[in-house]
Design a protein around this motif. Structure first.
Motif, PDB file in Angstrom:
ATOM      1  N   GLU A  83       0.879  -1.084   0.106  1.00  0.00           N
ATOM      2  CA  GLU A  83       0.047   0.473  -0.413  1.00  0.00           C
ATOM      3  C   GLU A  83       0.839   1.235   0.364  1.00  0.00           C
ATOM      4  O   GLU A  83       0.434   2.637  -0.791  1.00  0.00           O
ATOM      5  N   LEU A  84       2.217   1.404   0.699  1.00  0.00           N
ATOM      6  CA  LEU A  84       3.128   2.533   0.539  1.00  0.00           C
ATOM      7  C   LEU A  84       3.396   3.055  -0.394  1.00  0.00           C
ATOM      8  O   LEU A  84       3.873   4.023  -0.539  1.00  0.00           O
ATOM      9  N   ILE A  85       4.236   1.754  -0.981  1.00  0.00           N
ATOM     10  CA  ILE A  85       4.826   1.450  -2.675  1.00  0.00           C
ATOM     11  C   ILE A  85       3.930   2.281  -3.824  1.00  0.00           C
ATOM     12  O   ILE A  85       3.846   3.143  -4.167  1.00  0.00           O
ATOM     13  N   ALA A  86       2.438   1.714  -3.543  1.00  0.00           N
ATOM     14  CA  ALA A  86       1.286   2.100  -4.330  1.00  0.00           C
ATOM     15  C   ALA A  86       0.877   3.939  -4.418  1.00  0.00           C
ATOM     16  O   ALA A  86       0.354   4.744  -5.029  1.00  0.00           O
ATOM     17  N   THR A  87       1.353   4.682  -3.495  1.00  0.00           N
ATOM     18  CA  THR A  87       0.750   5.822  -2.855  1.00  0.00           C
ATOM     19  C   THR A  87       2.686   6.811  -3.199  1.00  0.00           C
ATOM     20  O   THR A  87       2.442   8.073  -3.369  1.00  0.00           O
ATOM     21  N   GLY A  88       3.842   5.849  -3.898  1.00  0.00           N
ATOM     22  CA  GLY A  88       4.517   6.681  -4.820  1.00  0.00           C
ATOM     23  C   GLY A  88       6.022   6.158  -3.562  1.00  0.00           C
ATOM     24  O   GLY A  88       6.553   6.635  -4.195  1.00  0.00           O
ATOM     25  N   MET A  89       6.139   5.816  -2.254  1.00  0.00           N
ATOM     26  CA  MET A  89       7.045   5.949  -1.502  1.00  0.00           C
ATOM     27  C   MET A  89       7.810   5.121  -2.004  1.00  0.00           C
ATOM     28  O   MET A  89       7.485   3.605  -2.431  1.00  0.00           O
ATOM     29  N   GLY A  90       9.483   5.330  -1.350  1.00  0.00           N
ATOM     30  CA  GLY A  90      10.365   4.616  -2.126  1.00  0.00           C
ATOM     31  C   GLY A  90      11.132   3.889  -0.371  1.00  0.00           C
ATOM     32  O   GLY A  90      10.401   3.587   0.493  1.00  0.00           O
ATOM     33  N   ASN A  91      11.572   2.785  -0.866  1.00  0.00           N
ATOM     34  CA  ASN A  91      12.510   2.092   0.863  1.00  0.00           C
ATOM     35  C   ASN A  91      13.103   3.139   1.508  1.00  0.00           C
ATOM     36  O   ASN A  91      12.427   1.979   3.200  1.00  0.00           O
ATOM     37  N   LYS A  92      13.369   4.401   1.420  1.00  0.00           N
ATOM     38  CA  LYS A  92      14.373   4.754   2.398  1.00  0.00           C
ATOM     39  C   LYS A  92      12.934   5.188   3.318  1.00  0.00           C
ATOM     40  O   LYS A  92      12.639   5.179   5.132  1.00  0.00           O
TER      41      LYS A  92
END
Length: 212
Positions: free
Chosen positions: A157-166
């Motif tokens: 879900e966080l990846i889908a918002t555009g967030m990167g690994n860091k």
């Protein structure tokens, strides 16, 4: 009573929808129009549900769908289309619309879609599901989703918002190495890369609602 407005440019399609719904006592057709006239009609009729066509580019009605979704947040929207292109279906789903059926679906599927949409439930006909997920995908995908941990779903879900690994690592108080490991495990379980994170969200949401 479900008050329905039909927004389709083709008179034959409009009449076909009316024919499908005529003998259903709990449904009332309040009007019919082309998608380009939708906002004008909504100024003097108050439907609970809109059945709107979505045509392939360059004649796409995506702009009309966006405007209605933004302006009339409580309005239920069912998209009806001949569309067979996955990326164009995803454009509609990315607007937060989770009710999409093919113009080739059966009357039973059509009625199921109308009632599900009016009740605030997600609905995709079998043809659209096959376009999105591949032939007969449900059993395999459901099993794959069951294998995901709560942490893995959270990371998707966080990846889908555009967030990167860091950013994900900081938000969840994890090391970057741990986040990378979770990503590898998710890809291994689901067989998806994160070029299609929105599709992962769709799969997980759909299967959680209906099959898990």
């Amino acid at each position: 009573m479900i008050n329905i407005l039909i927004a389709d440019n083709q008179p034959l399609t409009q009449q076909g929808i009316i024919t499908f719904l005529t003998d259903v006592n709990s449904i009332h057709i309040v009007g019919k129009c082309g998608p380009e006239d939708l906002e004008a009609y909504l100024s003097h009729v108050q439907p609970q549900l809109i059945i709107i066509s979505h045509e392939p580019e360059p004649n796409s009605n995506l702009t009309a769908i966006k405007k209605v979704k933004e302006k009339y947040k409580s309005l239920c929207i069912l998209v009806l289309s001949n569309n067979v292109h996955k990326h164009e279906i995803m454009q509609v789903i990315d607007q937060g619309i989770n009710n999409y059926i093919s113009k080739g679906c059966s009357r039973d599927e059509f009625l199921e879609a109308v009632f599900a949409t009016a009740n605030g439930e997600k609905y995709y006909c079998k043809k659209i599901l096959n376009i999105l997920f591949g032939p007969d995908p449900i059993a395999d995908k459901a099993e794959a989703v069951r294998m995901l941990s709560l942490r893995e779903k959270e990371i998707i879900e966080l990846i889908a918002t555009g967030m990167g690994n860091k950013d994900i690592a900081e938000k969840l108080f994890l090391s970057i190495h741990t986040v990378k490991t979770h990503r590898k495990n998710i890809i291994k379980k689901l067989g998806f890369t994160f070029k299609h994170a929105s599709e992962l969200i769709l799969i997980i949401g759909y299967l959680n609602d209906f099959f898990i």
